[in-house]
Design a protein around this motif. Structure first.
Motif, PDB file in Angstrom:
ATOM      1  N   THR A  32      -7.513   7.103   8.485  1.00 53.62           N
ATOM      2  CA  THR A  32      -6.266   7.932   8.404  1.00 53.62           C
ATOM      3  C   THR A  32      -6.009   7.835   6.865  1.00 53.62           C
ATOM      4  N   VAL A  33      -6.775   8.650   6.113  1.00 56.83           N
ATOM      5  CA  VAL A  33      -6.569   8.887   4.750  1.00 56.83           C
ATOM      6  C   VAL A  33      -6.539  10.319   4.291  1.00 56.83           C
ATOM      7  N   SER A  34      -5.982  10.650   3.089  1.00 60.34           N
ATOM      8  CA  SER A  34      -5.972  11.908   2.623  1.00 60.34           C
ATOM      9  C   SER A  34      -7.136  12.230   1.832  1.00 60.34           C
ATOM     10  N   PRO A  35      -7.051  13.313   1.289  1.00 55.67           N
ATOM     11  CA  PRO A  35      -8.443  13.837   0.247  1.00 55.67           C
ATOM     12  C   PRO A  35      -8.081  12.870  -1.176  1.00 55.67           C
ATOM     13  N   ILE A  36      -6.638  12.528  -1.515  1.00 57.45           N
ATOM     14  CA  ILE A  36      -6.628  11.816  -2.571  1.00 57.45           C
ATOM     15  C   ILE A  36      -7.039  10.442  -2.694  1.00 57.45           C
ATOM     16  N   THR A  37      -6.780   9.712  -1.380  1.00 56.61           N
ATOM     17  CA  THR A  37      -7.238   8.418  -1.190  1.00 56.61           C
ATOM     18  C   THR A  37      -8.513   8.128  -0.518  1.00 56.61           C
ATOM     19  N   ALA A  38      -9.282   9.108  -0.171  1.00 59.35           N
ATOM     20  CA  ALA A  38     -10.418   8.952   0.617  1.00 59.35           C
ATOM     21  C   ALA A  38     -11.445   8.351  -0.160  1.00 59.35           C
ATOM     22  N   MET A  39     -11.754   8.553  -1.368  1.00 66.55           N
ATOM     23  CA  MET A  39     -12.768   7.918  -2.249  1.00 66.55           C
ATOM     24  C   MET A  39     -12.342   6.415  -2.473  1.00 66.55           C
ATOM     25  N   GLU A  40     -11.021   6.128  -2.995  1.00 64.85           N
ATOM     26  CA  GLU A  40     -10.724   4.774  -2.813  1.00 64.85           C
ATOM     27  C   GLU A  40     -11.080   3.947  -1.821  1.00 64.85           C
ATOM     28  N   GLU A  41     -10.633   4.405  -0.557  1.00 68.45           N
ATOM     29  CA  GLU A  41     -10.792   3.796   0.793  1.00 68.45           C
ATOM     30  C   GLU A  41     -12.308   3.631   0.881  1.00 68.45           C
ATOM     31  N   TYR A  42     -13.125   4.430   0.680  1.00 71.21           N
ATOM     32  CA  TYR A  42     -14.544   4.619   1.004  1.00 71.21           C
ATOM     33  C   TYR A  42     -15.109   3.199   0.334  1.00 71.21           C
ATOM     34  N   PHE A  43     -15.072   3.042  -1.051  1.00 70.55           N
ATOM     35  CA  PHE A  43     -15.373   1.927  -2.202  1.00 70.55           C
ATOM     36  C   PHE A  43     -14.916   0.469  -1.482  1.00 70.55           C
ATOM     37  N   MET A  44     -13.646   0.641  -1.186  1.00 68.23           N
ATOM     38  CA  MET A  44     -12.858  -0.654  -0.649  1.00 68.23           C
ATOM     39  C   MET A  44     -13.675  -1.240   0.373  1.00 68.23           C
ATOM     40  N   ALA A  45     -13.870  -0.232   1.371  1.00 69.09           N
ATOM     41  CA  ALA A  45     -14.735  -0.633   2.454  1.00 69.09           C
ATOM     42  C   ALA A  45     -15.785  -1.046   2.366  1.00 69.09           C
ATOM     43  N   LYS A  46     -16.676  -0.798   1.249  1.00 70.76           N
ATOM     44  CA  LYS A  46     -17.915  -1.070   0.772  1.00 70.76           C
ATOM     45  C   LYS A  46     -18.072  -2.225   0.227  1.00 70.76           C
TER      46      LYS A  46
END
Length: 270
Positions: A32-46
């Motif tokens: 449940t992310v927006s285009p603005i936060t998608a990249m941040e959430e991706y690297f946080m998950a990594k």
């Protein structure tokens, strides 16, 4: 009868640890992310930076004490109480909250069903209080919840110097009894250093101890035997834990994060 869907049978939520009535639910990914936060959430998950929650399963035999404001939802025949047993008890809780900088009134939940606490990015620790000699003493802000058999008390510093010179308060929250406590930590368990003392001494430069045995004596002393020796070593005053017991150390303190943040800004500017 309660049926909870989308939690226990969903690959996006896993239970990483369970002790007593507590389970740690880790959200493996947040879609449940927006285009603005998608990249941040991706690297946080990594980097395994994930939201976690404490799920309390109550069977009616024992209640649970929770930090004020931590409840997210509850299902079943569960009632919330203040845990106050009269005017004297209220005064004692207010005094305890004042000196430990914790919320004075912590709600107690009794009954049977599920109680879910608010999500957090901090790391969650489940500790058996009976395994800590003299009780479990906590740094400010670590307490999240505990089983009803665990009692909340205060532990005073051994001297005024340990509070003033050690940059600490005069009192800490101490958990005693038998049962499990859920704690919030800025450092994951795998990166906490456990020091076991057997009638020995631990000296720490700074506030790196996150919790320790109530049986230990805490003082603040010079790192050297003399003022000159302390000046030469460059350490000055150190926190000293003396006796028999255990200490959890968070050796990756906030200065590391501050350095990394500064370094990142510097690289960007260049």
């Amino acid at each position: 009868m309660i049926q909870v869907n989308g939690l226990f049978d969903d690959k996006d939520h896993i239970i990483t640890e369970q002790k007593g009535m507590f389970s740690i639910v880790e959200h493996t990914r947040d879609l449940t992310v927006s285009p603005i936060t998608a990249m941040e959430e991706y690297f946080m998950a990594k980097m395994d930076v994930r939201r976690k929650q404490i799920l309390c399963t109550l069977d009616g035999s024992e209640g649970v004490t929770v930090q004020a404001g931590a409840m997210q939802w509850m299902a079943g025949n569960i009632q919330a109480t203040t845990g106050v047993k009269g005017a004297g008890d209220l005064f004692g809780k207010l005094a305890k909250g004042f000196v430990t900088k914790e919320s004075a009134i912590k709600p107690e939940y009794v009954g049977s069903g599920y109680l879910m606490l608010e999500p957090t990015y901090k790391y969650l620790l489940l500790e058996d209080v009976s395994e800590w000699e003299g009780g479990l003493v906590l740094e400010d802000g670590m307490y999240l919840a505990s089983e009803g058999s665990v009692k909340l008390k205060t532990q005073a510093r051994n001297s005024v110097s340990s509070a003033v010179l050690g940059n600490e308060g005069l009192f800490n929250l101490k958990l005693v009894g038998e049962g499990i406590a859920a704690l919030e930590s800025n450092v994951m368990r795998q990166q906490l250093v456990e020091v076991v003392l057997n009638n020995d001494v631990l000296k720490v430069d700074g506030n790196l101890a996150v919790c320790w045995s109530g049986s230990l004596e805490f003082t603040v002393e010079r790192s050297g035997k003399t003022l000159v020796g302390s000046a030469v070593s460059g350490e000055g005053l150190v926190n000293v834990y003396r006796g028999t017991g255990r200490v959890y150390l968070s050796t990756l303190d906030d200065s590391t994060s501050m350095y990394s943040s500064t370094l990142t800004k510097t690289v960007k500017n260049e």
